[in-house]
Enzyme design. Structure first.
Site, PDB file in Angstrom:
ATOM      1  N   PHE A 174     -15.753   3.530   6.799  1.00 13.12           N
ATOM      2  CA  PHE A 174     -15.285   3.923   7.078  1.00 13.12           C
ATOM      3  C   PHE A 174     -14.118   3.904   5.162  1.00 13.12           C
ATOM      4  O   PHE A 174     -13.427   4.131   4.941  1.00 13.12           O
ATOM      5  CB  PHE A 174     -13.916   2.996   7.469  1.00 13.12           C
ATOM      6  N   HIS A 217      -1.774  -5.691   1.342  1.00 10.72           N
ATOM      7  CA  HIS A 217      -2.715  -6.331   1.080  1.00 10.72           C
ATOM      8  C   HIS A 217      -2.992  -7.349   0.926  1.00 10.72           C
ATOM      9  O   HIS A 217      -1.673  -7.819   0.182  1.00 10.72           O
ATOM     10  CB  HIS A 217      -3.416  -5.310   0.030  1.00 10.72           C
ATOM     11  N   LYS A 252       0.589  -1.551   0.107  1.00  8.17           N
ATOM     12  CA  LYS A 252       0.072   0.130  -0.187  1.00  8.17           C
ATOM     13  C   LYS A 252       1.493   0.990  -0.087  1.00  8.17           C
ATOM     14  O   LYS A 252       2.118   1.308  -0.187  1.00  8.17           O
ATOM     15  CB  LYS A 252      -0.574  -0.326   0.963  1.00  8.17           C
ATOM     16  N   TYR A 268     -12.588  -2.574  -3.333  1.00  5.58           N
ATOM     17  CA  TYR A 268     -12.931  -2.492  -1.957  1.00  5.58           C
ATOM     18  C   TYR A 268     -14.644  -2.469  -2.137  1.00  5.58           C
ATOM     19  O   TYR A 268     -14.902  -1.968  -0.940  1.00  5.58           O
ATOM     20  CB  TYR A 268     -12.727  -1.045  -0.904  1.00  5.58           C
ATOM     21  N   GLU A 325      -9.478  -9.943  -7.366  1.00  7.64           N
ATOM     22  CA  GLU A 325      -8.625  -9.239  -7.649  1.00  7.64           C
ATOM     23  C   GLU A 325      -7.366  -9.015  -9.202  1.00  7.64           C
ATOM     24  O   GLU A 325      -7.082  -8.293  -9.056  1.00  7.64           O
ATOM     25  CB  GLU A 325      -7.894  -9.686  -6.198  1.00  7.64           C
ATOM     26  N   ARG A 346      -1.443 -14.405   3.733  1.00  4.86           N
ATOM     27  CA  ARG A 346      -2.152 -13.616   4.842  1.00  4.86           C
ATOM     28  C   ARG A 346      -1.599 -14.305   6.293  1.00  4.86           C
ATOM     29  O   ARG A 346      -1.333 -12.944   7.160  1.00  4.86           O
ATOM     30  CB  ARG A 346      -3.772 -14.554   5.057  1.00  4.86           C
ATOM     31  N   ARG A 385       2.798  -7.128   9.492  1.00  5.67           N
ATOM     32  CA  ARG A 385       2.822  -5.680  10.092  1.00  5.67           C
ATOM     33  C   ARG A 385       3.053  -5.864  12.060  1.00  5.67           C
ATOM     34  O   ARG A 385       2.971  -5.005  12.350  1.00  5.67           O
ATOM     35  CB  ARG A 385       0.690  -5.868   9.655  1.00  5.67           C
ATOM     36  N   ASN A 388      -1.664   0.058   6.675  1.00  4.88           N
ATOM     37  CA  ASN A 388      -1.065  -1.311   8.261  1.00  4.88           C
ATOM     38  C   ASN A 388      -0.027  -1.716   6.668  1.00  4.88           C
ATOM     39  O   ASN A 388      -0.204  -3.330   6.657  1.00  4.88           O
ATOM     40  CB  ASN A 388      -1.633  -1.970   8.142  1.00  4.88           C
TER      41      ASN A 388
END
Length: 136
Positions: free
Chosen positions: A57, A116, A9, A49, A127, A86, A103, A113
């Site tokens: 948010f 993704h 990100k 998203y 995606e 993940r 993270r 964070n």
């Protein structure tokens, strides 16, 4: 072989952590098969998203992911690659992320964070088609 999407990100790019983050995934035995430093536009961000549309948010997430370039990549590995990524990422909230995870070691804020990763095989397929439509 299985593929999943990873996005370093804007905060990760701004902090010059692309190599550190991708290196951790490569050391897990995963392979980067496509990658691109790109400015994610608002339309793509909203499609990516879409499941969060209407949540309080949503606007902040879109503003964040579009504020500066991200490194978007396709990662390949064994069946369940998305789950390996993940686990390497750690919990969404860095305060809850275990030491040794991306993270847990490198992030400090829930809203920024660093990374993704697709959260299921179906998400990975959707995606990857969004960001790498010609990747086969």
């Amino acid at each position: 072989m299985d593929r999943t999407l990873v996005i370093v990100k804007p905060d990760g790019v701004e902090r010059r952590l692309i190599g550190e983050i991708l290196g951790r995934l490569e050391r897990r035995g995963l392979t980067i098969v496509a990658g691109d430093l790109r400015q994610i536009d608002e339309a793509t961000a909203k499609r990516h998203y879409a499941e969060h549309e209407g949540k309080p948010f949503f606007g902040d997430v879109i503003a964040f992911i579009t504020r500066s370039p991200s490194f978007v990549c396709a990662i390949e590995g064994p069946s369940g690659t998305w789950a390996i990524v993940r686990a390497a990422m750690g919990a969404t909230n860095p305060a809850d992320a275990a030491p040794g995870t991306i993270r847990g070691d490198l992030a400090t804020e829930l809203t920024e964070n660093l990374i993704h990763g697709s959260d299921s095989a179906a998400s990975a397929e959707r995606e990857l088609a969004l960001f790498f439509p010609t990747l086969r």
